[in-house]
Write a protein that holds these residues in place. Sequence first.
Motif, PDB file in Angstrom:
ATOM      1  N   VAL A   1       0.969  -1.066  -0.113  1.00 50.59           N
ATOM      2  CA  VAL A   1       0.174  -0.163   0.100  1.00 50.59           C
ATOM      3  C   VAL A   1       0.792   1.339   0.140  1.00 50.59           C
ATOM      4  O   VAL A   1       0.700   2.241  -0.783  1.00 50.59           O
ATOM      5  CB  VAL A   1      -1.016  -0.114   1.108  1.00 50.59           C
ATOM      6  CG1 VAL A   1      -1.567   1.250   1.469  1.00 50.59           C
ATOM      7  CG2 VAL A   1      -2.124  -1.083   1.233  1.00 50.59           C
ATOM      8  N   LEU A   2       1.900   1.169   0.704  1.00 51.46           N
ATOM      9  CA  LEU A   2       2.812   2.480   0.840  1.00 51.46           C
ATOM     10  C   LEU A   2       3.538   2.474  -0.635  1.00 51.46           C
ATOM     11  O   LEU A   2       3.722   3.711  -1.183  1.00 51.46           O
ATOM     12  CB  LEU A   2       3.862   2.435   1.911  1.00 51.46           C
ATOM     13  CG  LEU A   2       3.276   2.400   3.422  1.00 51.46           C
ATOM     14  CD1 LEU A   2       4.339   1.908   4.526  1.00 51.46           C
ATOM     15  CD2 LEU A   2       2.564   3.891   3.579  1.00 51.46           C
ATOM     16  N   TYR A   3       3.959   1.464  -1.197  1.00 51.18           N
ATOM     17  CA  TYR A   3       4.616   1.570  -2.530  1.00 51.18           C
ATOM     18  C   TYR A   3       3.731   2.334  -3.421  1.00 51.18           C
ATOM     19  O   TYR A   3       4.036   2.892  -4.154  1.00 51.18           O
ATOM     20  CB  TYR A   3       5.016   0.318  -2.813  1.00 51.18           C
ATOM     21  CG  TYR A   3       6.367  -0.523  -2.468  1.00 51.18           C
ATOM     22  CD1 TYR A   3       7.392   0.330  -2.482  1.00 51.18           C
ATOM     23  CD2 TYR A   3       6.447  -1.492  -2.000  1.00 51.18           C
ATOM     24  CE1 TYR A   3       8.686   0.020  -1.997  1.00 51.18           C
ATOM     25  CE2 TYR A   3       7.521  -2.227  -1.691  1.00 51.18           C
ATOM     26  CZ  TYR A   3       8.824  -1.262  -1.658  1.00 51.18           C
ATOM     27  OH  TYR A   3      10.080  -1.863  -1.161  1.00 51.18           O
ATOM     28  N   VAL A   4       2.400   1.666  -3.349  1.00 47.89           N
ATOM     29  CA  VAL A   4       1.486   2.335  -4.521  1.00 47.89           C
ATOM     30  C   VAL A   4       1.117   3.770  -4.338  1.00 47.89           C
ATOM     31  O   VAL A   4       0.998   4.548  -5.197  1.00 47.89           O
ATOM     32  CB  VAL A   4       0.033   1.389  -4.291  1.00 47.89           C
ATOM     33  CG1 VAL A   4      -0.852   1.990  -5.192  1.00 47.89           C
ATOM     34  CG2 VAL A   4       0.251   0.019  -4.850  1.00 47.89           C
ATOM     35  N   ILE A   5       1.176   4.224  -2.647  1.00 51.03           N
ATOM     36  CA  ILE A   5       0.811   5.637  -2.551  1.00 51.03           C
ATOM     37  C   ILE A   5       1.955   6.411  -3.235  1.00 51.03           C
ATOM     38  O   ILE A   5       1.669   7.494  -3.894  1.00 51.03           O
ATOM     39  CB  ILE A   5       0.694   6.032  -1.081  1.00 51.03           C
ATOM     40  CG1 ILE A   5      -0.478   5.271  -0.773  1.00 51.03           C
ATOM     41  CG2 ILE A   5       0.897   7.084  -0.777  1.00 51.03           C
ATOM     42  CD1 ILE A   5      -0.973   5.289   0.613  1.00 51.03           C
ATOM     43  N   ARG A   6       3.230   5.980  -3.224  1.00 48.62           N
ATOM     44  CA  ARG A   6       4.466   6.782  -3.682  1.00 48.62           C
ATOM     45  C   ARG A   6       4.285   6.556  -5.289  1.00 48.62           C
ATOM     46  O   ARG A   6       4.671   7.656  -5.843  1.00 48.62           O
ATOM     47  CB  ARG A   6       5.698   6.146  -3.062  1.00 48.62           C
ATOM     48  CG  ARG A   6       6.824   6.499  -3.823  1.00 48.62           C
ATOM     49  CD  ARG A   6       7.220   8.244  -3.665  1.00 48.62           C
ATOM     50  NE  ARG A   6       7.471   8.869  -2.638  1.00 48.62           N
ATOM     51  CZ  ARG A   6       7.101  10.101  -2.138  1.00 48.62           C
ATOM     52  NH1 ARG A   6       6.728  10.918  -3.033  1.00 48.62           N
ATOM     53  NH2 ARG A   6       7.607  10.523  -0.978  1.00 48.62           N
ATOM     54  N   ALA A   7       4.001   5.648  -5.824  1.00 47.97           N
ATOM     55  CA  ALA A   7       3.612   5.747  -7.014  1.00 47.97           C
ATOM     56  C   ALA A   7       2.777   6.500  -7.888  1.00 47.97           C
ATOM     57  O   ALA A   7       2.575   6.887  -8.813  1.00 47.97           O
ATOM     58  CB  ALA A   7       3.480   3.930  -7.573  1.00 47.97           C
ATOM     59  N   LEU A   8       1.763   6.659  -6.945  1.00 44.31           N
ATOM     60  CA  LEU A   8       0.565   7.578  -7.465  1.00 44.31           C
ATOM     61  C   LEU A   8       0.890   8.983  -7.312  1.00 44.31           C
ATOM     62  O   LEU A   8       0.671   9.706  -8.143  1.00 44.31           O
ATOM     63  CB  LEU A   8      -0.592   7.137  -6.458  1.00 44.31           C
ATOM     64  CG  LEU A   8      -1.321   5.906  -7.085  1.00 44.31           C
ATOM     65  CD1 LEU A   8      -2.667   5.509  -6.226  1.00 44.31           C
ATOM     66  CD2 LEU A   8      -1.801   5.890  -8.475  1.00 44.31           C
TER      67      LEU A   8
END
Lengths: 93, 87, 124
Positions: free
Chosen positions: A22-29
């Motif tokens: 979830v944290l990786y996807v937040i940074r990717a978004l």
Amino acid sequence: MDFSIVQTFIIYILPVYVVAFVLYVIRALKGPTISDQVLAIDAMSYDLAAFLVILSIFFREPILIGTAIVLALWIYALDIYIAKYLEKKEVGE
Amino acid sequence: MLTYEEIMLLITALASVFSVIAVYYAIIEKNLVRAVVFSAIQSTIYAFIYYMFMAPDIVLVYIPVAVGLYPAVILILISKTEKVEKQ
Amino acid sequence: MIEDLLVIIGMIMLGIGAVADLIAAIGLNRFKNFYLRLHAATIGTIWGAFVPLIGASLIAAGSPCLGVYRWFVAGGGLAIAFLVLILAPAGSHALARATHRSGLVRVEPCVVDHLNEDMCVKEG
């Protein structure tokens, strides 16, 4: 050793992996530049390949492991395309 | 206490929520290269969802097309034309 | 006996991988700059993907209840671990080189930058 011990252990470490994704996807978004986004997708996909292998052990279905090789190889291709575009402002030629 | 099928379905639901957010950003983004990157995020999450639904043959076809070939073709197209979408 | 040892070592490696993955994700969100975030991404790919892949291979090799196809999982896990070990640093390096050459991100805490002096932002 009984295999249910391994399955219980995987159930307990599963939320840690999910929070990390979830944290990786937040940074990717929300990444400020394209490089941040591609870096986050890159790290997330390699970890996702490891997660898929762990899940194939958890489900006791060894045939699922072929997907992880494909994921790890094609994310590298995406990385190289974006780097080539950023450096030369064109792809191909 | 949740059974493990319910845990797996909850993880899949969380992944599908993030894929919807990625598609929304890909539609409203003006910079076309960033839109391609958002589309790659959506493709990766969809590959994970297909895996959780026990369809590894679809994953084997979906990843090379949606993560590998599609951004390459779109980037070649963008490098021939303009980089930013106009009104 | 040797199978129990393989399974225990594999479970320890899976735990290390989960913790390193969480640390890398937090670091990727907390660092300020693209060049600083490369540190966190490196932790996430080597400690967070390579180590749990080796651990998963060991668990699969030490569990006879998975059937004959457990060697398929073990060999596939070793192959993916080797690929990640080769490909992840190469991809990160290509991305960092392209970012610095195209001038997208300036080098923020900088002492000296011989490649391009305009990209260097001195403190104070």
